[in-house]
Design an enzyme around this catalytic site. Structure first.
Site, PDB file in Angstrom:
ATOM      1  N   LEU D 231       0.814  -1.215   0.000  1.00  9.42           N
ATOM      2  CA  LEU D 231       0.000   0.000   0.000  1.00  9.42           C
ATOM      3  C   LEU D 231       0.854   1.274   0.000  1.00  9.42           C
ATOM      4  O   LEU D 231       1.741   1.440   0.842  1.00  9.42           O
ATOM      5  CB  LEU D 231      -0.918  -0.003   1.240  1.00  9.42           C
ATOM      6  CG  LEU D 231      -1.923   1.156   1.330  1.00  9.42           C
ATOM      7  CD1 LEU D 231      -2.925   1.088   0.204  1.00  9.42           C
ATOM      8  CD2 LEU D 231      -2.614   1.145   2.694  1.00  9.42           C
ATOM      9  N   ASP D 232       0.576   2.177  -0.934  1.00 10.07           N
ATOM     10  CA  ASP D 232       1.224   3.497  -1.001  1.00 10.07           C
ATOM     11  C   ASP D 232       2.747   3.403  -1.137  1.00 10.07           C
ATOM     12  O   ASP D 232       3.463   4.327  -0.727  1.00 10.07           O
ATOM     13  CB  ASP D 232       0.864   4.346   0.239  1.00 10.07           C
ATOM     14  CG  ASP D 232      -0.629   4.607   0.319  1.00 10.07           C
ATOM     15  OD1 ASP D 232      -1.275   4.674  -0.744  1.00 10.07           O
ATOM     16  OD2 ASP D 232      -1.150   4.748   1.435  1.00 10.07           O
ATOM     17  N   ALA D 233       3.223   2.290  -1.697  1.00 10.77           N
ATOM     18  CA  ALA D 233       4.676   2.099  -1.792  1.00 10.77           C
ATOM     19  C   ALA D 233       5.149   1.912  -3.221  1.00 10.77           C
ATOM     20  O   ALA D 233       6.303   1.587  -3.455  1.00 10.77           O
ATOM     21  CB  ALA D 233       5.088   0.898  -0.934  1.00 10.77           C
TER      22      ALA D 233
END
Lengths: 288, 288, 288, 288
Positions: D231-233
């Site tokens: 996530l969000d990486a």
């Protein structure tokens, strides 16, 4: 007791010791609580400017207004005193004027819908019918006042009439591609916010992106200002710039500039509607 | 009558109606003229913060100080009241701490020389002798307190001793590459401003430019904050970012970042020295 | 075989199909490896600009230079062909000119010392002796050429002489407060980079911060440009702006502007020294 | 002879001398004219990336494609060679996914209508019906795929089906408030661009504006990135920040952040659609 009401008091006068103590003391006696207070003194001419946002805890605002109108001149018997009390619950009636470019109009209508602008948008007026379909979902009346060649006086007379009928407080020129005449401005008298697509005073007048491209600048800008008789020379409310390179054509500048125009105009309109902007010597004081 | 003196009064307490009226009224009675006034109320817990910059027109500041120390608790008999009165003519004694990178030290010394920092820089302390020649033309004592492997307690004891001897009010870590221990902070107690070369809370800890490069960010940042026991987690005073691209190596990030570090640190130090910064719940209120 | 050498080849001409194939093919045959390549075509007049940074893998650069000087006109038998081959190991000889303000000089000298500028700074020349002590630790000769009232021709003659003796390639006006005459420019002919403390073309000429304050702008700027006969009208290399408010006095603008001037000038000087800047129609192409 | 066609060729491989000469030479022989060329070599692992935008002057693009597919592996018999040829006239089919916040959707639809996005928007898909009226004037099909509690697998199966039916090339999560599962991503495989309302890696996960407020940062940010399982990486395409102060509530951060989100997402989507973005080691190379 009345419910709490909120109000904004703008004061300006020649600075004298004791202003804050006197006015704050009187507001306290009237049962008002100051929520925010911003002040500024112009060191060059000693003019003092004050914006007070307060809530009433005892008397209704109507009563307060009568009291302050009577009291303030006595509390501040000083040169150039001006004040204005705004009922924070009373929203400005705002008219947006456009030509054929949609982005500033769309942005203001969207922000209005999402509750970001403390105003009622009572109409969009254009010299062309093109943008009507885009305005429609926002349920704001869209009206066309065409400007014929040699027909500007007639168009401005009609515009003046409509603004009066709409009881507009604030007019926003959201890329309205007509210059309003000095005669119109003398008759209208209420604030008009314009967005100019350059970093003023650079590139005033027509086709600023073309001028910017020719000069080879490395930044383009946008400027929101109050309209005055001299073109693009009124008090500046907000400005921003963004980087460009030699690769950017005039069309690229126009595309990149749109984002700036939208943000700068929205910022200026919000500040204006919130009564955060005062003007003095063709400059603005913006209390943020 | 005494010459006019200038002072800064910082007040914080739980917000109650009438604060401004009471304090402004009392200052007026004491013959003080408010030059600027900034306030803020934290809506979450109702804490009120006020910074008043004023000039004395009648009594000397020393007399005023005695009066205010006696009067303010009576004027504001409210929870969590704290206040501090600063004589604007009294300059902070500031110590700069550095390691081997010169840019932040050079910038602070230059600004100090050109009159931009309202402080006396009473010393530069480093764990290395490298920067001494660059500090020399600024005529500020440069002192080396080496930190040996396993010798941090001794070095910190020596540092504490020197800061006390120098009667330092403010310590600025201008790229000082040592972490100060919790024990040191407990003993020192006075404000320490640090510059961290990332946009905190991203990339806390060592080698932030390497971390930024690995994550592939498109902006790098710098953060000036007060030092607290938890590393890089103290109240943030100022931050800025600048664009980078895939072409930038870690060395490029370090070079571009230097300009950010210098500007962010200088901005934070100026605000701190001007008593524009208050802290609350590990955040800062910065009155600009 | 010679050790690998690095070089920069700048080419401009009217754009024709096959340029890249021909030149890249020829460089490959000569045993060169292209490290970076940047190109741009001006759509208005069809002019093509190319910067190639390459390393030699076989022949020494001196031999390559002879070959390219003979071959390029044959490979590109096209209008307006110009090219220049730079040995990347040969550093420009740079002279900094200043008056009484130190910040730009200090910044360039610091960057030079820390290895950020690919040049030899062979001298600082000023019309005043004030800044000599600050330049001293950087071990660069500081020389005063005063400009007397009515004595500009003599001063410029002396300056021309010194620049020639110093074998300067690049002159940087780091807040040098004298206008160089058209006569001087005609004689000197080599690039001169100036920093002007406004967002040009706004506020050209003297006292730009005063002009900016009077106009009430909400951003101030800085512009680095090549000097041409028309004052402040030469090709722009770099620009930046920063926010200001009604609270900022002219002195505040000057203080805030210093940080801009320093960064914009350093950026322009770096790009110029790296041969990343080409000029065309009084605009610059900056390959970053 | 066919009319001129335009194409984009993306190449990556381990860097070897002669790549540019070989490929540029071959394109020239095929009668192609290079309009722009951008290259980058990752110094850490020697990977070379190249984007060539060219026009055909002789053979039709279909013929060229066959030729290049056969020839490129021979011209560049090197490790990790990958290439892709895009017909510039063939527009991506793009799907926008939203939840209840309109700003990013409105902005993409507006830019699309004004010709700023080189794509066909073939549908808007939401987990809520709320935004349908605002999408309607843009004449793009709006479809609701609700996500019930415990019903995510079913919703994702339906989504996958619809994306396939719409023959989508690119999916843009324009503030779609659902996390797409690793299982979904494994099946979908085509690029998904997401806007996250923080300066990643700071404040990943839910409620970034709340996190930012609690940490007391002085800037907020927005990040557009490709979606990956973590996530969000995923690889970051574009980022921007804007200044905030202690006065800004979480609601103020959300309001100010909207302008950032819109601009950052639009910039990333434009670059993606123009095939200016390559990914490598979870980072992006963005050729501007």
């Amino acid at each position: 007791m009345a419910d709490s009401e909120k109000a904004i008091l703008l004061i300006s006068c020649i600075d004298r010791p004791g202003i804050i103590a006197r006015v704050a003391g009187h507001l306290f006696e009237l049962g008002c609580n100051i929520i925010t207070s911003d002040q500024y003194t112009d060191d060059e001419d000693g003019h003092f400017f004050w914006r007070i946002y307060f809530e009433t805890l005892k008397a209704p605002l109507s009563e307060l207004t009568r009291d302050l109108n009577a009291t303030l001149p006595q509390l501040m018997p000083w040169e150039k005193l001006r004040w204005h009390l705004y009922d924070a619950a009373k929203r400005d009636r705002m008219v947006i004027m456009v030509s054929r470019l949609a982005h500033c109009m769309m942005d203001l209508l969207s922000r209005h819908r999402f509750g970001e602008l403390d105003a009622d948008i009572v109409g969009v007026i254009s010299n062309h019918p093109d943008l009507e379909p885009l305005a429609r979902p926002f349920e704001v009346p869209f009206e066309v006042i065409p400007v014929q060649k040699d027909g500007k006086p007639q168009a401005e007379a009609r515009l003046l009439e409509r603004l009066a009928e709409l009881r507009a407080d604030t007019v926003v020129l959201a890329r309205y591609m007509q210059v309003l005449s000095g005669d119109f401005l003398k008759r209208w008298q209420k604030p008009i916010v314009n967005i100019h697509h350059s970093f003023l005073p650079a590139f005033a007048g027509p086709r600023p992106y073309k001028q910017a491209h020719e000069r080879g600048v490395k930044l383009i800008g946008a400027t929101a200002h109050y309209v005055t008789e001299e073109l693009d020379a009124g008090p500046i409310i907000a400005q921003a710039t963004t980087a460009v390179t030699h690769r950017d054509t005039i069309a690229d500048l126009a595309r990149k500039g749109k984002d700036l125009e939208v943000i700068v105009l929205a910022k200026a309109v919000r500040a204006h509607l919130n009564k955060q902007v005062l003007t003095h010597n063709n400059r603005t004081i913006v209390f943020e």
